[in-house]
Design a protein around this motif. Structure first.
Motif, PDB file in Angstrom:
ATOM      1  N   PHE A  70       0.833  -1.201   0.000  1.00 12.31           N
ATOM      2  CA  PHE A  70       0.000   0.000   0.000  1.00 12.31           C
ATOM      3  C   PHE A  70       0.870   1.253   0.000  1.00 12.31           C
ATOM      4  O   PHE A  70       0.669   2.154  -0.809  1.00 12.31           O
ATOM      5  N   ILE A  71       1.838   1.293   0.888  1.00 10.96           N
ATOM      6  CA  ILE A  71       2.708   2.466   1.006  1.00 10.96           C
ATOM      7  C   ILE A  71       3.426   2.732  -0.312  1.00 10.96           C
ATOM      8  O   ILE A  71       3.408   3.855  -0.821  1.00 10.96           O
ATOM      9  N   ASN A  72       4.066   1.718  -0.854  1.00 10.03           N
ATOM     10  CA  ASN A  72       4.851   1.903  -2.079  1.00 10.03           C
ATOM     11  C   ASN A  72       3.987   2.331  -3.256  1.00 10.03           C
ATOM     12  O   ASN A  72       4.332   3.271  -3.973  1.00 10.03           O
ATOM     13  N   ARG A  73       2.875   1.657  -3.465  1.00 12.19           N
ATOM     14  CA  ARG A  73       2.037   1.971  -4.625  1.00 12.19           C
ATOM     15  C   ARG A  73       1.398   3.344  -4.483  1.00 12.19           C
ATOM     16  O   ARG A  73       1.385   4.137  -5.417  1.00 12.19           O
ATOM     17  N   TRP A  74       0.842   3.634  -3.320  1.00 15.36           N
ATOM     18  CA  TRP A  74       0.136   4.899  -3.139  1.00 15.36           C
ATOM     19  C   TRP A  74       1.086   6.071  -2.998  1.00 15.36           C
ATOM     20  O   TRP A  74       0.784   7.175  -3.434  1.00 15.36           O
ATOM     21  N   ARG A  75       2.236   5.851  -2.384  1.00 19.56           N
ATOM     22  CA  ARG A  75       3.212   6.942  -2.257  1.00 19.56           C
ATOM     23  C   ARG A  75       3.670   7.368  -3.645  1.00 19.56           C
ATOM     24  O   ARG A  75       3.710   8.551  -3.966  1.00 19.56           O
ATOM     25  N   ASN A  76       4.007   6.402  -4.492  1.00 26.20           N
ATOM     26  CA  ASN A  76       4.447   6.725  -5.855  1.00 26.20           C
ATOM     27  C   ASN A  76       3.363   7.469  -6.625  1.00 26.20           C
ATOM     28  O   ASN A  76       3.637   8.484  -7.276  1.00 26.20           O
ATOM     29  N   ALA A  77       2.134   6.974  -6.556  1.00 29.79           N
ATOM     30  CA  ALA A  77       1.033   7.619  -7.275  1.00 29.79           C
ATOM     31  C   ALA A  77       0.780   9.022  -6.740  1.00 29.79           C
ATOM     32  O   ALA A  77       0.541   9.957  -7.515  1.00 29.79           O
TER      33      ALA A  77
ATOM     34  N   THR B 146       0.709  14.648  -7.543  1.00 27.74           N
ATOM     35  CA  THR B 146       0.927  15.966  -6.943  1.00 27.74           C
ATOM     36  C   THR B 146       1.857  16.793  -7.829  1.00 27.74           C
ATOM     37  O   THR B 146       1.624  17.993  -8.033  1.00 27.74           O
ATOM     38  N   THR B 147       2.872  16.166  -8.370  1.00 26.28           N
ATOM     39  CA  THR B 147       3.770  16.851  -9.296  1.00 26.28           C
ATOM     40  C   THR B 147       3.003  17.318 -10.531  1.00 26.28           C
ATOM     41  O   THR B 147       3.172  18.454 -10.988  1.00 26.28           O
TER      42      THR B 147
ATOM     43  N   TYR C   6      -4.937  14.634  -2.276  1.00 22.73           N
ATOM     44  CA  TYR C   6      -3.605  14.021  -2.188  1.00 22.73           C
ATOM     45  C   TYR C   6      -2.898  14.387  -0.887  1.00 22.73           C
ATOM     46  O   TYR C   6      -2.105  13.595  -0.371  1.00 22.73           O
ATOM     47  N   THR C   7      -3.196  15.538  -0.322  1.00 26.87           N
ATOM     48  CA  THR C   7      -2.662  15.889   0.997  1.00 26.87           C
ATOM     49  C   THR C   7      -3.249  14.940   2.037  1.00 26.87           C
ATOM     50  O   THR C   7      -2.536  14.409   2.892  1.00 26.87           O
ATOM     51  N   TRP C   8      -4.562  14.700   1.941  1.00 30.37           N
ATOM     52  CA  TRP C   8      -5.221  13.752   2.844  1.00 30.37           C
ATOM     53  C   TRP C   8      -4.641  12.350   2.665  1.00 30.37           C
ATOM     54  O   TRP C   8      -4.326  11.666   3.644  1.00 30.37           O
ATOM     55  N   LEU C   9      -4.497  11.913   1.408  1.00 27.02           N
ATOM     56  CA  LEU C   9      -3.971  10.581   1.133  1.00 27.02           C
ATOM     57  C   LEU C   9      -2.550  10.438   1.676  1.00 27.02           C
ATOM     58  O   LEU C   9      -2.181   9.387   2.201  1.00 27.02           O
ATOM     59  N   ASP C  10      -1.767  11.484   1.587  1.00 27.06           N
ATOM     60  CA  ASP C  10      -0.415  11.465   2.140  1.00 27.06           C
ATOM     61  C   ASP C  10      -0.453  11.217   3.652  1.00 27.06           C
ATOM     62  O   ASP C  10       0.372  10.487   4.187  1.00 27.06           O
TER      63      ASP C  10
ATOM     64  N   GLU D  85       2.897   4.064   7.338  1.00 25.81           N
ATOM     65  CA  GLU D  85       4.357   4.093   7.498  1.00 25.81           C
ATOM     66  C   GLU D  85       4.760   4.076   8.964  1.00 25.81           C
ATOM     67  O   GLU D  85       5.722   3.420   9.338  1.00 25.81           O
ATOM     68  N   THR D  86       4.029   4.807   9.789  1.00 20.80           N
ATOM     69  CA  THR D  86       4.366   4.893  11.213  1.00 20.80           C
ATOM     70  C   THR D  86       3.753   3.765  12.031  1.00 20.80           C
ATOM     71  O   THR D  86       4.115   3.578  13.188  1.00 20.80           O
ATOM     72  N   GLY D  87       2.800   3.042  11.446  1.00 21.80           N
ATOM     73  CA  GLY D  87       2.102   1.988  12.180  1.00 21.80           C
ATOM     74  C   GLY D  87       0.943   2.506  13.008  1.00 21.80           C
ATOM     75  O   GLY D  87       0.265   1.733  13.681  1.00 21.80           O
ATOM     76  N   LYS D  88       0.701   3.815  12.962  1.00 19.47           N
ATOM     77  CA  LYS D  88      -0.399   4.392  13.750  1.00 19.47           C
ATOM     78  C   LYS D  88      -1.769   3.936  13.256  1.00 19.47           C
ATOM     79  O   LYS D  88      -2.755   4.052  13.979  1.00 19.47           O
ATOM     80  N   ILE D  89      -1.830   3.408  12.048  1.00 19.37           N
ATOM     81  CA  ILE D  89      -3.090   2.890  11.527  1.00 19.37           C
ATOM     82  C   ILE D  89      -3.649   1.819  12.458  1.00 19.37           C
ATOM     83  O   ILE D  89      -4.859   1.683  12.628  1.00 19.37           O
ATOM     84  N   PHE D  90      -2.750   1.069  13.114  1.00 21.55           N
ATOM     85  CA  PHE D  90      -3.189  -0.021  13.977  1.00 21.55           C
ATOM     86  C   PHE D  90      -3.719   0.479  15.316  1.00 21.55           C
ATOM     87  O   PHE D  90      -4.348  -0.285  16.055  1.00 21.55           O
ATOM     88  N   ASP D  91      -3.476   1.752  15.629  1.00 14.76           N
ATOM     89  CA  ASP D  91      -4.120   2.369  16.789  1.00 14.76           C
ATOM     90  C   ASP D  91      -5.577   2.695  16.460  1.00 14.76           C
ATOM     91  O   ASP D  91      -6.444   2.682  17.331  1.00 14.76           O
TER      92      ASP D  91
END
Length: 188
Positions: free
Chosen positions: A111-118, A123-124, A163-167, A174-180
């Motif tokens: 998820f991180i790799n695919r969405w971060r790249n997109a 955004t660019t 895209y700011t929200w998605l970031d 990335e931080t693992g806070k999703i699991f909180d």
């Protein structure tokens, strides 16, 4: 006679076990494209998943009836997606592989790799497009074109907010806070 009946029953049960496993492997292979992985590599994943012991490329090749080269390419894709890991066993010189026990880690990394790249690419593109539109806005004398540019800039601002929200969502993974927010489920 009784022994032969037990053997027959065990063979029937093993066949049912094989069918059940094949059902899961087929579904995983069918949906593995979400991880940007091919159907055949999904079947490889399922094979390694149900293996009783870590597997070598030779074991995989034999189990799937595919070339060792195909297995090497497939296992590399699974390693990159953090879906399998290389393990070591004393006395075995060949590389051994088993599935990653932490499915959350695998999903998070993909998820991180695919969405971060997109997100970065889009955004660019938004910034570049806004620059082009702002330049055109300064040059045009057409009220209609200016109106269309204003509308497009508003749309791009909405996309930029998304895209700011998605970031921020990606950062949760990335931080693992999703699991909180959404705790990992414990096996039943």
């Amino acid at each position: 006679m009784e022994n032969k009946g037990k053997e027959t029953k065990e063979l029937e049960d093993l066949n049912e076990l094989k069918k059940a496993r094949e059902h899961f492997v087929s579904e995983v292979a069918k949906n593995i494209y979400l991880y940007d992985i091919s159907h055949s590599v999904g079947r490889l994943y399922g094979t390694v998943f149900f293996a009783e012991e870590p597997m070598t490329l030779d074991d995989m090749s034999e189990a799937l009836g595919m070339s060792k080269t195909s297995m090497s390419t497939g296992i590399r894709a699974l390693l990159e997606a953090d879906m399998v890991e290389r393990v070591w066993e004393k006395g075995i010189r060949k590389d051994l592989y088993k599935t990653e026990d932490d499915w959350y880690k695998s999903f998070s990394n993909v998820f991180i790799n695919r969405w971060r790249n997109a997100t970065v690419e889009n955004t660019t593109a938004i910034e570049e497009t806004k620059g082009m539109l702002e330049e055109l806005q300064e040059q045009t004398t057409s009220d209609n074109v200016k109106k269309l540019i204003k509308s497009d800039l508003k749309k791009l601002s909405q996309a930029e907010a998304y895209y700011t929200w998605l970031d921020e969502v990606i950062s949760l993974f990335e931080t693992g806070k999703i699991f909180d927010i959404v705790p990992k489920q414990e096996p039943k």
